[in-house]
Design a protein around this motif. Structure first.
Motif, PDB file in Angstrom:
ATOM      1  N   VAL A 183       0.872  -1.183   0.000  1.00 52.61           N
ATOM      2  CA  VAL A 183       0.000   0.000   0.000  1.00 52.61           C
ATOM      3  C   VAL A 183       0.907   1.231   0.000  1.00 52.61           C
ATOM      4  N   GLU A 184       0.754   2.048  -1.041  1.00 54.30           N
ATOM      5  CA  GLU A 184       1.679   3.157  -1.250  1.00 54.30           C
ATOM      6  C   GLU A 184       1.002   4.504  -1.145  1.00 54.30           C
ATOM      7  N   ASP A 185       1.760   5.535  -0.776  1.00 56.62           N
ATOM      8  CA  ASP A 185       1.237   6.902  -0.830  1.00 56.62           C
ATOM      9  C   ASP A 185       1.033   7.292  -2.290  1.00 56.62           C
ATOM     10  N   TYR A 186       0.053   8.134  -2.510  1.00 57.97           N
ATOM     11  CA  TYR A 186      -0.291   8.569  -3.866  1.00 57.97           C
ATOM     12  C   TYR A 186       0.572   9.768  -4.264  1.00 57.97           C
ATOM     13  N   LEU A 187       1.249   9.654  -5.389  1.00 51.20           N
ATOM     14  CA  LEU A 187       2.107  10.738  -5.887  1.00 51.20           C
ATOM     15  C   LEU A 187       1.468  11.377  -7.116  1.00 51.20           C
ATOM     16  N   THR A 188       1.838  12.620  -7.398  1.00 53.37           N
ATOM     17  CA  THR A 188       1.318  13.275  -8.611  1.00 53.37           C
ATOM     18  C   THR A 188       2.450  13.895  -9.412  1.00 53.37           C
ATOM     19  N   PRO A 190       4.026  14.375 -13.880  1.00 50.60           N
ATOM     20  CA  PRO A 190       4.199  13.614 -15.119  1.00 50.60           C
ATOM     21  C   PRO A 190       5.129  12.417 -14.927  1.00 50.60           C
ATOM     22  N   GLU A 191       4.766  11.314 -15.567  1.00 53.39           N
ATOM     23  CA  GLU A 191       5.589  10.104 -15.484  1.00 53.39           C
ATOM     24  C   GLU A 191       6.503  10.018 -16.695  1.00 53.39           C
ATOM     25  N   PHE A 192       7.639   9.378 -16.529  1.00 58.15           N
ATOM     26  CA  PHE A 192       8.527   9.145 -17.669  1.00 58.15           C
ATOM     27  C   PHE A 192       9.339   7.879 -17.453  1.00 58.15           C
TER      28      PHE A 192
END
Ligand code: AMP
Ligand code: GLY
Length: 419
Positions: A183-188, A190-192
């Motif tokens: 269970v992970e914290d939600y990050l925001t 752009p992905e690369f």
């Protein structure tokens, strides 16, 4: 002159075969099992990518100088370990090193121990305990099944109901098998994708690319294996790339050496540029698909030299890249990533001014037909991603098949504002 065997049969392997065919040292390329497009550039052999003993026998019989592994499934069954045991040269990580992809818990623990930036997390095997933890945290919740689940093991739950359902699937109903959940914290942000050639602690970066995982324009619809990609990425500064290399990719390669499972092959960082800096979303132990289809066409260096060096545990050295941008649009079967029909005829591929890498195609009575969810990717060049996108869309329109769909907005994040 060298004889090479490429293991796999998708767009990624087609791009690898294409890059190998540009090497003046390579005289013969085999691909197992390959596909209808690959068959134009390599001799396809009908051996499954996970049939290690058959692949070994073939490699020995054909005096193969180098085997290159595409898919993770082959790595997870230990193809690299077996080839090495038999004294055959192979490009890819051992099963132990591939845990950086095959076990989310292994990857998260390693990052925590070596101070590599990634989302905070906890691991659970008990449903009630996991649920209580998720309830105590802000939403959305990121739930990752610990094991390979073909991209379907990650759920970003916006509501408690969704989180509960996902945890039930993963921990009570064993939908993916019996396992644990991270269970992970939600990050925001752009992905690369940052892929590096890695031989132990020697790390040679490739150019950056961005995948598009959702099925439809505007990043809507279900997650897929990837609907398109482009390179380079104008939204990243040289400092971002330096950070990703020096604070993430190199330390992970060094950590794997220290842990007794040195990595050889392509280490793929799925990274995110968050407001708090660049963080790791996931690692893969192989070339990305469809990133490889836009990255390798930009490689100037001889890929055989790189593969050979890494397979022998040597530093591949600095690689040279072309300045032009590349952008690839995936054509997928109507219905994908859900159920879809196969066997629809495809015309017009020979009219494309660009590269066509086949992902899921077959020949039936001399006609090219669809044979998978993702069918092909059309890759075009331009001075920048925007120009490459316009070119790719114009070329894709030449393909005749009414059972295919594609995204029109690949690369838009590069020249519109970041999402
Ligand atoms: P993964 O299979 O780990 O790459 O996860 C699939 C997708 O889920 C990623 O490409 C992200 O879009 C999303 N995702 C995974 N982890 C996180 C996170 N910690 N925060 C936000 N989104 C995430
Ligand atoms: N494009 C994402 C992956 O290869 O896993």
């Amino acid at each position: 002159m060298k004889r090479v065997l490429v293991v796999g049969g998708g767009g990624r392997e087609h791009a690898i075969v294409d890059a190998l065919s540009r090497s003046p040292q390579v005289e013969k390329i085999y691909c197992a099992p390959g596909n209808a497009g690959i068959a134009r550039q390599a001799e396809c052999v009908p051996i499954k990518d996970t049939d290690v003993e058959e692949l070994l026998r073939f490699a020995r019989e054909q005096s193969i100088d180098l085997t290159v592994v595409g898919p993770e499934a082959a790595l997870v069954v230990g193809i690299v370990d077996r080839f090495r045991e038999e004294g055959l040269r192979i490009f890819g990580p051992t099963r132990a090193a591939a845990r950086i992809e095959s076990s989310k818990e292994f990857a998260k623990n390693l990052m925590e121990r070596y101070g590599i930036p990634t989302a905070g997390y906890r691991t659970f095997d008990d449903y009630e305990a996991a649920l209580a933890y998720v309830r105590s945290r802000p939403l959305p919740a990121v739930l990752k099944y610990d094991g390979l689940a073909a991209g379907k093991g990650v759920v970003v739950a916006a509501t408690m109901e969704e989180a509960e359902e996902a945890l039930r699937d993963m921990l009570l109903d064993d939908k993916f098998g019996h396992g644990r959940v991270v269970v992970e914290d939600y990050l925001t942000g752009p992905e690369f994708s940052f892929m590096c050639f890695v031989a132990g602690d020697k790390v040679s970066p490739m150019v950056l690319a961005q995948d598009h995982k959702r099925a439809f324009d505007g990043d809507r619809g279900p997650n897929t294996g990837g609907m398109g990609a482009y390179s380079p990425l104008p939204f990243l500064a040289p400092e971002d790339e330096a950070f990703a290399l020096e604070r993430i990719m190199r330390p992970v390669a060094e950590a794997l050496v220290r842990e007794g499972c040195p990595f050889t092959g392509v280490l793929y960082g799925g990274l995110m540029k968050t407001p708090q800096g660049i963080q790791v979303i996931e690692f893969n132990a192989r070339f990305g698909d469809p990133e490889t289809e836009v990255v390798l066409p930009r490689l100037k260096s001889d890929i055989y030299d790189i593969f050979r060096a890494v397979a022998d545990g040597e530093d591949p050295g600095r690689t040279e890249w072309h300045d032009f941008a590349t952008l690839g649009v995936v054509l997928a079967s109507e219905g994908y990533p859900g159920s879809y029909e196969k066997g629809a005829e495809i015309t017009g591929t020979e009219q494309i001014d660009g590269v066509v890498y086949h992902m899921g195609t077959a020949l039936r009575e001399g006609r090219l037909v669809t044979a998978g969810g993702r069918v092909m990717i059309v890759v075009c060049r331009g001075e920048d991603p925007e120009q490459a996108r316009l070119k790719a869309l114009a070329e894709v329109a030449k393909i005749g098949c009414d059972r295919l769909f594609y995204r029109r907005d690949i690369g838009c994040k590069a020249f519109l504002r970041e999402k």
